[in-house]
Design an enzyme around this catalytic site. Structure first.
Site, PDB file in Angstrom:
ATOM      1  N   LYS A 172      28.323  54.565  25.342  1.00  0.00           N
ATOM      2  CA  LYS A 172      28.512  54.034  26.698  1.00  0.00           C
ATOM      3  C   LYS A 172      29.876  53.367  26.767  1.00  0.00           C
ATOM      4  O   LYS A 172      30.382  52.872  25.763  1.00  0.00           O
ATOM      5  CB  LYS A 172      27.428  53.003  27.039  1.00  0.00           C
ATOM      6  CG  LYS A 172      27.204  52.849  28.517  1.00  0.00           C
ATOM      7  CD  LYS A 172      26.256  53.917  29.043  1.00  0.00           C
ATOM      8  CE  LYS A 172      25.923  53.733  30.490  1.00  0.00           C
ATOM      9  NZ  LYS A 172      24.785  54.554  30.889  1.00  0.00           N
TER      10      LYS A 172
HETATM   11  P1  NAD Z   1      25.748  53.200  41.803  1.00  0.00           P
HETATM   12  O1  NAD Z   1      27.023  52.474  41.650  1.00  0.00           O
HETATM   13  O2  NAD Z   1      25.749  54.531  42.445  1.00  0.00           O
HETATM   14  O3  NAD Z   1      24.685  52.305  42.597  1.00  0.00           O
HETATM   15  C1  NAD Z   1      24.367  51.000  42.245  1.00  0.00           C
HETATM   16  C2  NAD Z   1      23.720  50.369  43.458  1.00  0.00           C
HETATM   17  O4  NAD Z   1      23.250  49.082  43.125  1.00  0.00           O
HETATM   18  C3  NAD Z   1      24.653  50.204  44.651  1.00  0.00           C
HETATM   19  O5  NAD Z   1      23.953  50.497  45.837  1.00  0.00           O
HETATM   20  C4  NAD Z   1      25.014  48.724  44.601  1.00  0.00           C
HETATM   21  O6  NAD Z   1      25.396  48.189  45.853  1.00  0.00           O
HETATM   22  C5  NAD Z   1      23.700  48.164  44.129  1.00  0.00           C
HETATM   23  N1  NAD Z   1      23.802  46.824  43.568  1.00  0.00           N
HETATM   24  C6  NAD Z   1      24.792  46.284  42.829  1.00  0.00           C
HETATM   25  N2  NAD Z   1      24.497  45.002  42.561  1.00  0.00           N
HETATM   26  C7  NAD Z   1      23.310  44.751  43.129  1.00  0.00           C
HETATM   27  C8  NAD Z   1      22.477  43.618  43.204  1.00  0.00           C
HETATM   28  N3  NAD Z   1      22.843  42.483  42.619  1.00  0.00           N
HETATM   29  N4  NAD Z   1      21.314  43.720  43.861  1.00  0.00           N
HETATM   30  C9  NAD Z   1      20.949  44.884  44.442  1.00  0.00           C
HETATM   31  N5  NAD Z   1      21.683  45.979  44.417  1.00  0.00           N
HETATM   32  C10 NAD Z   1      22.850  45.910  43.769  1.00  0.00           C
HETATM   33  O7  NAD Z   1      25.114  53.259  40.318  1.00  0.00           O
HETATM   34  P2  NAD Z   1      23.993  54.241  39.788  1.00  0.00           P
HETATM   35  O8  NAD Z   1      24.659  55.374  39.115  1.00  0.00           O
HETATM   36  O9  NAD Z   1      22.984  54.473  40.848  1.00  0.00           O
HETATM   37  O10 NAD Z   1      23.368  53.344  38.622  1.00  0.00           O
HETATM   38  C11 NAD Z   1      22.370  52.373  38.876  1.00  0.00           C
HETATM   39  C12 NAD Z   1      21.626  52.094  37.582  1.00  0.00           C
HETATM   40  O11 NAD Z   1      21.067  53.315  37.091  1.00  0.00           O
HETATM   41  C13 NAD Z   1      22.464  51.536  36.443  1.00  0.00           C
HETATM   42  O12 NAD Z   1      21.667  50.680  35.652  1.00  0.00           O
HETATM   43  C14 NAD Z   1      22.801  52.784  35.628  1.00  0.00           C
HETATM   44  O13 NAD Z   1      23.104  52.489  34.289  1.00  0.00           O
HETATM   45  C15 NAD Z   1      21.493  53.526  35.759  1.00  0.00           C
HETATM   46  N6  NAD Z   1      21.590  54.949  35.487  1.00  0.00           N
HETATM   47  C16 NAD Z   1      22.430  55.742  36.211  1.00  0.00           C
HETATM   48  C17 NAD Z   1      22.471  57.104  35.948  1.00  0.00           C
HETATM   49  C18 NAD Z   1      23.317  58.049  36.744  1.00  0.00           C
HETATM   50  O14 NAD Z   1      23.214  59.264  36.520  1.00  0.00           O
HETATM   51  N7  NAD Z   1      24.101  57.591  37.701  1.00  0.00           N
HETATM   52  C19 NAD Z   1      21.678  57.640  34.923  1.00  0.00           C
HETATM   53  C20 NAD Z   1      20.816  56.799  34.217  1.00  0.00           C
HETATM   54  C21 NAD Z   1      20.778  55.456  34.527  1.00  0.00           C
END
Ligand code: NAD
Length: 438
Positions: free
Chosen positions: A122
């Site tokens: 990561k």
């Molecule tokens: P992203 O940036 O697309 O979305 C994150 C969202 O969370 C946004 O809407 C943001 O405004 C919101 N956010 C940020 N701080 C916040 C808070 N304090 N309270 C509420 N909402 C808040 O990111 P993503 O890719 O959707 O990733 C989100 C989570 O999923 C992370 O933990 C990431 O590690 C995990 N994840 C992502 C993927 C992927 O393929 N993108 C895969 C596995 C896990």
């Protein structure tokens, strides 16, 4: 072995102690609990809680103002016993070494649990991309690639999008890598389809969350119709999970982002909410919804809760007030180790991150396979193969948890840990069986 029966007071104090662990220590706590259940030796426990390599870089960037700023970036390579390091890159002000280590470790256990030939890695840069121009983000991304140098590669370490990074950032990453090393589409996953990305990658994590949530609901005899759901974090993972579950009949009553939450007990119109977010860059002020705080969203009277934003949002402090019967962790580490214990004692079913959000890395694996073979799949094939891998991992985890009366998290970590240890045994037999050394 189930968790020892404890009194309420003992649970509270144990959970409070567990909440003092850092995010990385909390992941290792789950690994060690699973290792005890699997009967691993002390030596085996030591090597699986030891990371392989980590890099810290300083990135001087010329900002649009004409001034230079220096950003700190990290890449942690946790384990590559079963294949190249694999994992996303996050741009966020709270990125730090401990968080990156925890996320890298989770990738090792996730790729193992769903049985794809990758290890775990990561990366992240401590920055606030919401305050940066596209040009600044692009320059920072390119500098990050240059500073990472030979540490990454399509057979060594393959990054992907995470919080605040997307296909566009992956395109810059790929281009800078190509300038330095020649064109290699397999250097990153989550790229635009026009640059060798896979169809179905963008919605893959949300689709996986949907599959895991419906599978758990079926086991708990919960029907989609009438089931209410709240989604924290309406980004890539949360918005696709919400949309796909909405299409299957769940009532998504609340959704949030970094700016706040919206609530409608009759159910939010998710396609319209996605449109609203596209136009205004947030879910807040969605017509006909009531405003809510992110903290209130987590404690809503709903059947299913999907934390899909950041880590450590459900803790020993608020877990007692969570009312959902089922939680699927769309985000990585959204529940602290103490919060997890409280939820287990309350009888809440938690589909852990390494299972619930594995859809993204599964389709990243398909993307990488397509890049290496220069042969591209149709969406129907991507979705069918994703469904197969998610369902297989879910069933294996559910069955192990049922047999040993453990949480799904303990079962998932046990399967993952046993696979990695088996691979290490096969590669390093002499260390595991000193008597046979020659
Ligand atoms: P992203 O940036 O697309 O979305 C994150 C969202 O969370 C946004 O809407 C943001 O405004 C919101 N956010 C940020 N701080 C916040 C808070 N304090 N309270 C509420 N909402 C808040 O990111 P993503 O890719 O959707 O990733 C989100 C989570 O999923 C992370 O933990 C990431 O590690 C995990 N994840 C992502 C993927 C992927 O393929 N993108 C895969 C596995 C896990």
């Amino acid at each position: 072995m189930a968790l020892p029966k404890t009194t309420m007071l003992q649970t509270k104090s144990l959970a409070a102690d567990l909440d003092k662990l850092s995010t990385y220590e909390a992941v290792n706590h789950h690994v060690l609990t699973a290792s005890d259940q699997a009967g691993l030796t002390d030596y085996e426990k030591k090597i699986i809680t030891t990371l392989h390599r980590e890099v810290r870089v300083e990135l001087p960037i010329l900002m649009d103002t004409g001034k230079w700023e220096v950003f700190t970036g990290f890449r942690c390579q946790h384990d590559n016993t079963r294949g190249p390091f694999k994992g996303g890159i996050r741009y966020h002000p709270t990125v730090n070494q401990d968080e990156v280590r925890a996320l890298a470790a989770l990738m090792t256990w996730k790729t193992s649990l769903v049985d794809i030939p990758f290890g775990g890695g990561k990366g992240g840069i401590e920055c606030d991309p919401t305050q940066m121009s596209d040009g600044e983000i692009q320059r920072m991304t390119r500098q990050f690639v240059r500073r990472l140098g030979s540490v990454i590669g399509p057979h060594t370490d393959i990054p992907a999008p995470d919080v605040n990074t997307d296909a566009r950032v992956m395109a810059w990453f790929l281009d800078e890598y190509a300038i330095l090393n020649g064109h290699e589409p397999g250097i990153v996953t989550g790229k635009p389809v026009a640059l060798g990305g896979s169809v179905g990658r963008e919605d893959a994590t949300g689709r996986g969350v949907m599959i895991a949530t419906l599978a758990a609901m079926a086991k708990l005899d919960m029907l989609p119709e009438g089931t209410t759901c709240a989604v924290q974090g309406f980004g890539n993972v949360g918005s696709f999970a919400a949309l796909l579950l909405h299409e299957r009949g769940l009532r998504i009553v609340a959704a949030s982002d970094a700016f706040g939450a919206v609530y409608d007990p009759r159910g939010l119109d998710i396609p319209k909410l996605i449109e609203h977010r596209k136009n205004t860059r947030s879910v807040i002020e969605f017509p006909q919804s009531e405003p809510l705080s992110n903290a209130e969203l987590l404690e809503l009277e709903v059947d299913v809760l999907l934390p899909c934003a950041l880590d450590n949002v459900i803790t020993v402090e608020n877990a007692p007030r969570v009312k959902a019967k089922l939680i699927a962790e769309g985000a990585n580490s959204p529940i602290t180790a103490g919060g997890d214990l409280v939820l287990w004692e309350k009888g809440v079913t938690v589909v852990p991150d390494i299972l619930a959000n594995a859809g993204g890395v599964i389709v990243s694996y398909f993307e990488w396979v397509q890049n290496l073979g220069s042969f591209y799949w149709r969406r129907s094939r991507v979705e069918a193969e994703l469904g197969e891998l998610m369902s297989r991992a879910f069933e294996q985890t559910w069955e192990l948890a049922r047999v040993h009366k453990t949480s799904l998290r303990q079962a998932a970590f046990r399967i993952a840990v046993e696979r990695v240890v088996e691979a290490k045994r096969l590669r390093w037999m002499q260390y595991f069986e000193p008597a046979k050394r020659h």
